[in-house]
Design an enzyme around this catalytic site. Structure first.
Site, mmCIF file in Angstrom:
data_model
loop_
_atom_site.group_PDB
_atom_site.id
_atom_site.type_symbol
_atom_site.label_atom_id
_atom_site.label_comp_id
_atom_site.label_asym_id
_atom_site.label_seq_id
_atom_site.Cartn_x
_atom_site.Cartn_y
_atom_site.Cartn_z
ATOM 1 N N GLY A 7 0.512 -1.718 0.428
ATOM 2 C CA GLY A 7 -0.491 -0.175 -0.283
ATOM 3 C C GLY A 7 1.008 1.282 -0.442
ATOM 4 O O GLY A 7 0.401 2.337 0.367
ATOM 5 N N SER A 8 1.945 1.562 -0.385
ATOM 6 C CA SER A 8 2.793 2.756 -0.719
ATOM 7 C C SER A 8 1.756 3.322 -1.723
ATOM 8 O O SER A 8 2.501 5.082 -1.541
ATOM 9 C CB SER A 8 4.684 2.265 -1.199
ATOM 10 O OG SER A 8 4.230 2.008 -1.866
ATOM 11 N N ASN A 9 2.032 2.527 -2.514
ATOM 12 C CA ASN A 9 0.563 3.624 -3.303
ATOM 13 C C ASN A 9 -1.062 4.526 -2.865
ATOM 14 O O ASN A 9 -0.522 5.973 -2.999
ATOM 15 C CB ASN A 9 1.024 3.548 -5.078
ATOM 16 C CG ASN A 9 1.693 3.171 -5.968
ATOM 17 O OD1 ASN A 9 2.370 4.354 -6.293
ATOM 18 N ND2 ASN A 9 1.763 1.750 -6.068
ATOM 19 N N ARG A 60 -14.783 -15.148 -10.577
ATOM 20 C CA ARG A 60 -14.204 -13.936 -10.726
ATOM 21 C C ARG A 60 -15.139 -13.358 -10.771
ATOM 22 O O ARG A 60 -15.634 -11.907 -10.735
ATOM 23 C CB ARG A 60 -13.376 -14.197 -12.028
ATOM 24 C CG ARG A 60 -12.870 -14.625 -11.468
ATOM 25 C CD ARG A 60 -11.274 -14.764 -12.690
ATOM 26 N NE ARG A 60 -10.654 -13.612 -12.885
ATOM 27 C CZ ARG A 60 -11.139 -13.301 -14.444
ATOM 28 N NH1 ARG A 60 -11.082 -13.930 -15.663
ATOM 29 N NH2 ARG A 60 -9.931 -12.258 -14.513
ATOM 30 N N MET A 85 -3.347 -6.682 -7.478
ATOM 31 C CA MET A 85 -2.953 -7.796 -8.157
ATOM 32 C C MET A 85 -4.177 -8.817 -8.402
ATOM 33 O O MET A 85 -3.666 -10.298 -9.195
ATOM 34 C CB MET A 85 -1.926 -9.057 -7.541
ATOM 35 C CG MET A 85 -0.862 -8.089 -6.693
ATOM 36 S SD MET A 85 0.046 -6.914 -8.338
ATOM 37 C CE MET A 85 1.831 -7.527 -8.224
ATOM 38 N N HIS A 104 1.473 0.722 -13.436
ATOM 39 C CA HIS A 104 2.473 -0.117 -13.582
ATOM 40 C C HIS A 104 4.142 -0.599 -13.107
ATOM 41 O O HIS A 104 4.582 1.052 -13.742
ATOM 42 C CB HIS A 104 2.354 -1.004 -14.472
ATOM 43 C CG HIS A 104 2.957 -2.438 -15.610
ATOM 44 N ND1 HIS A 104 2.245 -3.366 -14.560
ATOM 45 C CD2 HIS A 104 3.410 -2.142 -15.944
ATOM 46 C CE1 HIS A 104 3.049 -4.629 -15.069
ATOM 47 N NE2 HIS A 104 4.306 -3.843 -16.204
ATOM 48 N N GLU A 138 -8.027 -5.974 -21.496
ATOM 49 C CA GLU A 138 -6.514 -6.731 -21.828
ATOM 50 C C GLU A 138 -5.682 -6.189 -20.344
ATOM 51 O O GLU A 138 -5.853 -4.635 -20.055
ATOM 52 C CB GLU A 138 -5.795 -6.154 -22.623
ATOM 53 C CG GLU A 138 -7.057 -6.581 -24.397
ATOM 54 C CD GLU A 138 -6.942 -7.769 -24.539
ATOM 55 O OE1 GLU A 138 -5.920 -8.688 -24.141
ATOM 56 O OE2 GLU A 138 -7.924 -8.267 -24.454
ATOM 57 N N GLU A 169 6.316 5.798 -9.547
ATOM 58 C CA GLU A 169 5.238 5.503 -9.757
ATOM 59 C C GLU A 169 4.174 6.114 -8.355
ATOM 60 O O GLU A 169 3.125 6.504 -8.795
ATOM 61 C CB GLU A 169 5.515 4.227 -9.055
ATOM 62 C CG GLU A 169 5.924 2.555 -9.312
ATOM 63 C CD GLU A 169 5.288 1.516 -9.260
ATOM 64 O OE1 GLU A 169 3.748 1.499 -8.589
ATOM 65 O OE2 GLU A 169 6.361 0.418 -8.903
HETATM 66 C C1 GAR Z 1 3.471 -1.438 -6.866
HETATM 67 O O1 GAR Z 1 4.979 -1.573 -7.816
HETATM 68 C C2 GAR Z 1 2.757 -1.316 -8.655
HETATM 69 O O2 GAR Z 1 3.299 -0.601 -9.739
HETATM 70 C C3 GAR Z 1 2.904 -2.957 -8.369
HETATM 71 O O3 GAR Z 1 2.316 -3.416 -7.358
HETATM 72 C C4 GAR Z 1 3.844 -2.648 -6.521
HETATM 73 C C5 GAR Z 1 2.460 -2.148 -5.494
HETATM 74 O O4 GAR Z 1 3.417 -1.196 -4.267
HETATM 75 N N1 GAR Z 1 1.774 -3.524 -9.270
HETATM 76 C C6 GAR Z 1 1.888 -4.369 -10.437
HETATM 77 O O5 GAR Z 1 2.638 -4.819 -10.789
HETATM 78 C C7 GAR Z 1 0.343 -4.747 -10.863
HETATM 79 N N2 GAR Z 1 0.565 -5.251 -12.761
HETATM 80 P P1 GAR Z 1 2.657 -0.982 -3.489
HETATM 81 O O6 GAR Z 1 1.566 -2.047 -2.637
HETATM 82 O O7 GAR Z 1 3.917 -0.617 -2.151
HETATM 83 O O8 GAR Z 1 1.432 0.069 -3.625
#
Ligand code: GAR
Length: 197
Positions: A7-9, A60, A85, A104, A138, A169
């Site tokens: 969850g850093s984003n 799903r 994910m 991404h 996609e 990011e």
């Molecule tokens: C991030 O690097 C994000 O870009 C990646 O997962 C990480 C989550 O980090 N996402 C993918 O690869 C999706 N295809 P976070 O939980 O610290 O935000």
């Protein structure tokens, strides 16, 4: 916001909102993993959280419908996938067309899917980076909003490169959400036009 892990984003968006730099409000955080640390970050910020797990919703489409119901109950305008994910089904995407943003950790359309940083390294590229894009059916494919370039060093491991990409990011995701909230993004076919502020 939808998350699966650290969850850093999410934290970057929470912090931007606290600084009044987001242009919007994070109203709900949903995780498919009950142990995701991002849930704790959301709770710390006073944001309501939900867990919608694969175990409870093995089909799903039903999993995604449950999430859509939560999002609609909360009248969300934008869905942000921040390290979520799972690939979304049509049930979800058709409900929020051009209103789902994903981040991404690679320069799309290169290195889609899992372990994008390691894929880039293994391919021997000199530059990688990160991308925000609107989500379509996609995986990691929809119209690109913003990108940031990060040089690859000879000594990089996947982890080291991932750590260097991550702050970028955070920046492009915050910027993308702000652009959306300010009504400055327009999708035209494969392209996203950014209107003057
Ligand atoms: C991030 O690097 C994000 O870009 C990646 O997962 C990480 C989550 O980090 N996402 C993918 O690869 C999706 N295809 P976070 O939980 O610290 O935000």
């Amino acid at each position: 916001m939808l998350i699966s892990g650290r969850g850093s984003n999410l934290q970057a968006l929470v912090d931007a909102e606290a600084r009044d730099e987001l242009g919007g409000e994070i109203v709900v955080v949903i995780s498919n993993k009950s142990e995701a640390f991002g849930l704790q970050r959301a709770k710390n910020a006073g944001i309501q959280t939900y867990v919608v797990s694969k175990r409870d919703y093995p089909i799903r489409e039903e999993h995604d419908q449950r999430i859509v119901d939560i999002l609609k109950d909360n009248q969300v305008d934008l869905v942000v996938l921040a390290g979520y994910m799972r690939v979304l089904t049509d049930v979800f995407i058709s409900e929020f067309e051009n209103r789902i943003i994903n981040v991404h950790p690679a320069l799309l359309p290169a290195f889609k899917g899992l372990d994008a940083q390691l894929q880039a390294l293994d391919h021997g590229v000199r530059y990688s980076g990160c991308t925000t894009h609107f989500v379509n059916l996609e995986m990691d494919d929809g119209p690109i909003i913003l990108q940031a370039v990060v040089p690859v060093q000879a000594s990089d491991t996947g982890e080291v490169l991932a750590d260097r990409i991550l702050p970028e990011e955070h920046k492009i995701l915050v910027d993308s959400v702000r652009l959306f909230c300010n009504g400055r993004l327009k999708v035209e076919g494969r392209k996203v036009l950014i209107r003057e502020g």
